[in-house]
Design a protein around this motif. Structure first.
Motif: not given
Length: 351
Positions: A4-28
């Motif tokens: 989703a797109a929107g105005a930038r306010g507070r953001r979270a970033f999620i790490g994940s394991f690409t070797s197990a199907g993760g999308h890498g670094v996820v921004a929210a």
């Protein structure tokens, strides 16, 4: 995963394991009222970015690449999706599981090689390709998990003058000086032995800076330590279990957090798939297990407080989601408030 797109306010970033199907670094984006996460983009350029840390200034995010080669990557986080800045930089250590900013460096805990690497930070927030590598030595009583050192976490102390490295393989916390004469890279200062076989994984400081709480992975215990920032001495004074008496499910604690007011402590427990809630008294040395609540998923690899200390976010690695909880300000007990699907999630940080 939809973005989703929107105005930038507070953001979270999620790490994940690409070797197990993760999308890498996820921004929210983070809803300021409910704490809900809405994904805005992801970067899968780097293998297994399992732990993240914002660089000073808020424009750059640093990530370990938890691979045999071991590396640190920098991402520009000013857009909807993180953008990789140059090639990842080798840390000359295997399997980095954690990183922190300390003394003008990005420092990694290298689990596979049992070492700590310190890479100078450039002015643009990217790491320099000239790490100082500090190797741990020793072993513990568990022949499968403690045949050698396994650095699992690096944490600056509240004064910024010391760096603590938690080593699962040697049942130790190593202390490094960040203010030694002749340079700002970490310099070995001391080592604290913890109860044998506990397999310390992560620690968290009390907001007063006087105590640290070390979470064991091999034994579900929390070791309470006094911390003297002037001398750089960490001294164990007691401990408590992070699971109820009589618990039969094998438990492997992972992450730990202390409330900003110093009244509560929370620990994520894998296997049991719970969040342990502990109350701290005025001495700060006698955590009391109040209750445990389900983590909302399977295999909670890490948990973190939001910047206000009002919510907990849990990265559930094997169920592939991030759950968040509102915290009761009187009891400290979490109440589940939402969930975001996120394959192979490993950590959540805020910027």
């Amino acid at each position: 995963m939809t973005y989703a797109a929107g105005a930038r306010g507070r953001r979270a970033f999620i790490g994940s394991f690409t070797s197990a199907g993760g999308h890498g670094v996820v921004a929210a984006d983070v809803d300021p009222g409910t704490g809900a996460l809405t994904v805005t983009g992801a970067a899968g350029d780097v293998a297994d970015p399992s732990f993240l840390a914002p660089a000073p200034g808020g424009a750059v995010l640093l990530a370990v690449s938890e691979t045999e080669e071991g590396a640190v990557a920098a991402f520009d986080i000013r857009g909807a999706a993180p953008r990789l800045l140059g090639d990842p930089v080798a840390v000359r250590g295997a399997g980095p599981t954690h990183l922190a900013l300390a003394g003008g460096h990005v420092v990694t805990a290298n689990y596979g090689s049992g070492s700590v690497s310190a890479l100078p930070l450039r002015a643009d927030g990217r790491p320099d390709a000239a790490p100082v590598v500090l190797r741990h030595e020793g072993s513990g009583p568990d022949p499968e998990r403690q045949s050698g050192p396994h650095a699992h976490q690096v944490v600056p102390d509240p004064t910024g003058r010391r760096l603590l490295a938690v080593d699962l393989g040697t049942d130790s916390v190593y202390v490094y000086a960040l203010d030694a004469p002749g340079g700002d890279a970490p310099v070995p200062h001391g080592r604290t032995a913890l109860p044998p076989g506990t397999g310390p994984r992560h620690l968290a400081f009390h907001p007063a800076g006087s105590h640290a709480y070390v979470l064991g992975e091999l034994e579900p215990t929390i070791t309470v330590c006094r911390w003297d920032a002037d001398t750089g001495v960490l001294a164990p004074v007691g401990g408590t279990r992070a699971v109820p008496a009589g618990a039969v499910t094998p438990s492997y604690p992972s992450g730990i957090a202390v409330s900003p007011d110093g009244r509560f402590l929370w620990a994520a427990v894998r296997g049991d798939d719970s969040i342990a809630v502990l109350a701290l008294d005025d001495t700060r040395e006698k955590p009391a297990l109040v209750t445990t609540v389900p983590c909302g998923g399977h295999w909670p690899r890490d948990l973190t407080l939001d910047p206000e200390g009002r919510r907990l976010y849990v990265a559930n690695e094997r169920s592939g989601d991030v759950t968040w909880f509102d915290l009761d300000p009187t009891t400290g007990i979490p109440r589940r408030a939402g969930m975001l699907p996120c394959p192979a999630a490993s950590c959540v940080v805020f910027a």
